[in-house]
Design an enzyme around this catalytic site. Structure first.
Site: not given
Length: 325
Positions: A8, A10, A165, A283
């Site tokens: 994850e 981004h 997500h 994240d």
């Protein structure tokens, strides 16, 4: 040393930022304001040395890149379709420049399911991407509706996972549950309830019965559902599921920490779903390089070395080996 892969991780592009600003010019939505003009904006756009440096600091050997929330899924259909190919090209270009450090999840214009399904084929077969990242809503719709099932069919055909997500709740949900308390609709904790409900809707709608090889990944230690799985198990009979609810999680769902630094949650997740169904994720950049030290989190966890290796990279590598290009 154990190889660490984050799922994850981004990114964004200037064109996507422009499209988001077009529809929220004053950035009234707080998360959008943080994403587009806050301290995460620059690292989201960076797919070069600065990101690699941050990965080194956190101990992430390879990052699976994905377009941050809400992706293209809050845009008008034509704009989303126009952006999905170029966005995936940018992800693929980053992978080609740093193949040992980056992999990629495709972003989709889900409001046009036929175009999105075709893009899955192109992204996997032509661009070499390793899956899809879907945000929970297309506009204000969940993806368990049959009109979106061509996307699931394409993912199953190519044996690529879908990372599901969180995204912002629809306006009606905000008014009903979070009016005056907007932060409750985000990561504290509305996003996670919404994503958990999205997975349960997929199960009860029969998505995994129609596509039994489909694999879904959810972050944040299972988006609330994992911690109530014993209770939610009553859906097996109430929804007349053909197999026990827990079996869908054991066969079709993987989880990641999604950047939540908790050995307590890790231990619980291993107990409930097993280490074979857990993969790593930081994240980034919503967690910065020093906010969640990915390697240290695993190295200091009270788990076996075999489980450490599975969670760090082994489970992802096994899943990726099955992709059909």
């Amino acid at each position: 040393m154990t190889r660490v892969i984050g799922l994850e991780e981004h990114m964004a592009t200037p064109d996507v930022f422009t499209a988001w600003r077009k529809h929220d010019p004053n950035l009234d939505e707080p998360v959008m304001r943080w994403t587009v003009s806050g301290n995460v904006a620059s690292p989201l756009l960076n797919l070069g040395p600065d990101r690699l440096r941050d990965m080194d600091i956190a101990g992430v050997d390879q990052a699976v890149l994905s377009l941050t929330s809400p992706g293209l899924q809050n845009l008008p259909r034509a704009e989303a379709v126009a952006l999905q190919g170029p966005t995936n090209d940018i992800i693929a270009d980053a992978v080609s420049r740093h193949p040992d450090r980056f992999r990629g999840f495709a972003t989709l214009a889900t409001l046009d399911p036929a175009s999105a399904a075709k893009e899955v084929d192109r992204a996997v077969s032509k661009l070499g991407l390793d899956g899809i990242l879907l945000h929970t809503l297309s506009g204000e719709e969940f993806h368990d509706l049959p009109k979106y099932w061509d996307i699931f069919a394409a993912a199953e055909q190519h044996r690529v996972p879908i990372y599901l997500h969180p995204s912002l709740p629809p306006e009606k949900a905000v008014d009903a549950y979070y009016d005056g308390f907007g932060l409750l609709g985000t990561g504290a904790p509305g996003w996670h309830y919404q994503t958990g409900i999205a997975v349960l809707r997929m199960i009860t709608a029969g998505v995994f019965d129609r596509f039994p090889d489909l694999q879904v990944v959810i972050g944040h230690w299972g988006e609330m559902v994992l911690f109530y799985l014993d209770r939610i198990q009553l859906l097996t009979g109430a929804a007349r599921l053909p197999r026990p609810l827990v079996e869908y999680f054991q066969n079709n769902v993987h989880i990641t920490p999604g950047g939540i630094d908790s050995h307590r949650y890790l231990a619980w997740a291993i107990e409930v779903i097993g280490a074979d169904r857990i993969m790593h994720a930081t994240d980034y950049p919503f967690n910065g390089a020093t906010d969640f030290a990915a390697r240290d989190f695993l190295d200091t966890a009270d788990i076996s070395d075999a489980d450490r290796q599975r969670i760090a990279s082994g489970n992802w590598e096994r899943l990726a080996q099955g992709i059909r290009r």
